[in-house]
Design a protein around this motif. Structure first.
Motif, PDB file in Angstrom:
ATOM      1  N   SER A   4     -28.957  68.672  12.401  1.00 51.72           N
ATOM      2  CA  SER A   4     -30.271  68.098  12.146  1.00 51.72           C
ATOM      3  C   SER A   4     -31.245  69.197  11.787  1.00 51.72           C
ATOM      4  O   SER A   4     -31.113  70.335  12.227  1.00 51.72           O
ATOM      5  N   GLU A   6     -34.216  69.208  12.778  1.00 51.07           N
ATOM      6  CA  GLU A   6     -35.025  69.399  13.969  1.00 51.07           C
ATOM      7  C   GLU A   6     -34.408  70.489  14.839  1.00 51.07           C
ATOM      8  O   GLU A   6     -33.191  70.531  15.041  1.00 51.07           O
ATOM      9  N   ARG A 102     -27.362  64.949  23.060  1.00 49.95           N
ATOM     10  CA  ARG A 102     -28.724  64.411  23.021  1.00 49.95           C
ATOM     11  C   ARG A 102     -29.364  64.672  21.669  1.00 49.95           C
ATOM     12  O   ARG A 102     -30.024  63.805  21.084  1.00 49.95           O
ATOM     13  N   HIS A 103     -29.166  65.883  21.137  1.00 49.09           N
ATOM     14  CA  HIS A 103     -29.725  66.242  19.835  1.00 49.09           C
ATOM     15  C   HIS A 103     -29.219  65.287  18.748  1.00 49.09           C
ATOM     16  O   HIS A 103     -29.985  64.812  17.902  1.00 49.09           O
ATOM     17  N   ARG A 106     -30.638  61.672  19.119  1.00 48.58           N
ATOM     18  CA  ARG A 106     -32.010  61.605  18.618  1.00 48.58           C
ATOM     19  C   ARG A 106     -32.042  61.682  17.091  1.00 48.58           C
ATOM     20  O   ARG A 106     -32.826  60.991  16.444  1.00 48.58           O
ATOM     21  N   ARG A 107     -31.171  62.522  16.520  1.00 52.71           N
ATOM     22  CA  ARG A 107     -31.129  62.635  15.067  1.00 52.71           C
ATOM     23  C   ARG A 107     -30.762  61.311  14.421  1.00 52.71           C
ATOM     24  O   ARG A 107     -31.277  60.943  13.361  1.00 52.71           O
ATOM     25  N   GLY A 109     -31.466  58.430  15.627  1.00 50.45           N
ATOM     26  CA  GLY A 109     -32.447  57.405  15.985  1.00 50.45           C
ATOM     27  C   GLY A 109     -31.951  56.428  17.033  1.00 50.45           C
ATOM     28  O   GLY A 109     -32.416  55.285  17.097  1.00 50.45           O
ATOM     29  N   ARG A 110     -31.023  56.868  17.884  1.00 49.54           N
ATOM     30  CA  ARG A 110     -30.444  55.974  18.879  1.00 49.54           C
ATOM     31  C   ARG A 110     -31.175  55.995  20.211  1.00 49.54           C
ATOM     32  O   ARG A 110     -30.822  55.247  21.126  1.00 49.54           O
ATOM     33  N   VAL A 111     -32.159  56.878  20.380  1.00 47.84           N
ATOM     34  CA  VAL A 111     -32.846  57.023  21.662  1.00 47.84           C
ATOM     35  C   VAL A 111     -34.265  56.460  21.553  1.00 47.84           C
ATOM     36  O   VAL A 111     -35.040  56.871  20.681  1.00 47.84           O
ATOM     37  N   SER A 113     -37.923  56.209  23.066  1.00 51.62           N
ATOM     38  CA  SER A 113     -38.829  56.924  23.968  1.00 51.62           C
ATOM     39  C   SER A 113     -39.685  55.908  24.728  1.00 51.62           C
ATOM     40  O   SER A 113     -40.539  55.241  24.150  1.00 51.62           O
ATOM     41  N   GLU A 132     -35.230  57.276  26.929  1.00 49.98           N
ATOM     42  CA  GLU A 132     -35.650  58.555  27.518  1.00 49.98           C
ATOM     43  C   GLU A 132     -37.043  58.373  28.083  1.00 49.98           C
ATOM     44  O   GLU A 132     -37.898  57.740  27.464  1.00 49.98           O
ATOM     45  N   ILE A 239     -32.498  60.704  30.460  1.00 46.97           N
ATOM     46  CA  ILE A 239     -31.906  59.958  29.357  1.00 46.97           C
ATOM     47  C   ILE A 239     -30.740  59.153  29.926  1.00 46.97           C
ATOM     48  O   ILE A 239     -29.984  59.647  30.767  1.00 46.97           O
TER      49      ILE A 239
END
Length: 304
Positions: A4, A6, A102-103, A106-107, A109-111, A113, A132, A239
């Motif tokens: 990613s 990010e 986790r990275h 998030r990349r 879009g499964r988490v 917030s 999360e 998470i």
């Protein structure tokens, strides 16, 4: 897994559900391994050959550390005057695998917030989704009583009269002291009950623009009650998988982990009052029930 743009955060898990994490990694990457081996063979003719081996091949996410190190080492072909074989093992830790998982989640879009959720979007949280949340960990009332009891019961028992054999002299006890002993017996039963349970509840409170609470179902095999003090270190992040989103009609009883249930709840008030008579003891219990807005989470990790 692909990289990613990010930047990857450097995280430290205080609690880590390894079986859950491994299941997700293996599913997303077609298997996993904690290590990869670099073998270097130098034959008698002076030729040097390098070979990278793994256990049935390593997925991109898990073997990233080894790949990065090897790319930086340059060519391994050349001439040497002696024969030998050496081996380098590149190992991931469970924590480093979690960081990359986790990275990647998030990349993709499964988490979700929960910190960013307002009342409008709260009931739209899909069941069993990855979420999360950040905030401070708090003990449930029954766990607070357990921790206090372990520290204070020995002190309270020492104040009781003893007979010549060194045992408590029942005949010399006041009615208040007899009631105290009865309460101690019930509390000790609650402690044994909680310590034998495979799950333990803690709560995390997010104090943002729209305050919310999450009840976390911790595995006592991974983090026993005696070690849960590690979670009380300021703000943390969690998470995991949502198992329940509370509506305005729902609530969670935080005494549910004890078979004594309601008896344990009524006992708490009496027990706290008995502690208040001791100098320098200030006790404030959380509410016995959690209500909307709240969720219940099976955490994969609690981390900073």
């Amino acid at each position: 897994m692909s990289e990613s743009s990010e930047a990857m955060e450097l995280l430290y898990p205080i609690y880590l559900n390894v079986p859950m994490m491994v299941s997700f990694v293996a599913t997303m990457d077609g298997g996993y391994s904690l290590e990869k081996v670099w073998k270097e063979t130098k034959n008698l003719s002076g030729e040097v050959a390098g070979e990278l081996e793994g256990e049935a091949g390593l997925p991109a996410m898990v073997s990233w550390l080894a790949h990065a190190s090897l790319k930086a080492s340059g060519s391994v072909d050349g001439k040497l005057g002696k024969s030998e074989e050496s081996q380098i093992v590149f190992k991931h830790t469970e924590a480093s695998i979690f960081i990359r998982l986790r990275h990647e989640l998030r990349r993709q879009g499964r988490v979700i917030s929960l910190d960013a959720c307002d009342e409008e979007h709260w009931q739209q949280i899909p069941p069993f989704s990855f979420v999360e949340i950040s905030g401070q960990i708090h003990r449930t009332p029954i766990n607070e009583i357990v921790q206090l009891s372990k520290r204070l019961i020995p002190i309270m028992v020492q104040s009781l009269p003893l007979n010549k054999d060194g045992n408590i002299d029942i005949s010399a006890l006041s009615q208040e002291q007899i009631n105290l002993l009865a309460t101690v017996s019930i509390v000790q039963a609650v402690v044994a009950d909680l310590e034998s349970s495979p799950l333990s509840d803690v709560i995390i409170k997010h104090e943002g623009q729209w305050e919310k609470v999450a009840v976390l179902n911790l595995s006592t095999n991974m983090l026993p009650l005696s070690d849960q003090e590690l979670l009380h270190c300021g703000n943390v992040r969690v998470i995991g998988k949502v198992t329940r989103v509370l509506t305005k009609k729902d609530s969670i009883n935080l005494y549910r982990r004890s078979v004594l249930g309601i008896a344990a709840q009524s006992l708490s008030t009496q027990w706290v009052e008995s502690f208040k008579s001791m100098p320098d003891v200030n006790i404030k219990l959380e509410s016995p029930t959690v209500e909307y807005p709240a969720v219940e989470i099976l955490p994969m990790a609690i981390y900073v």
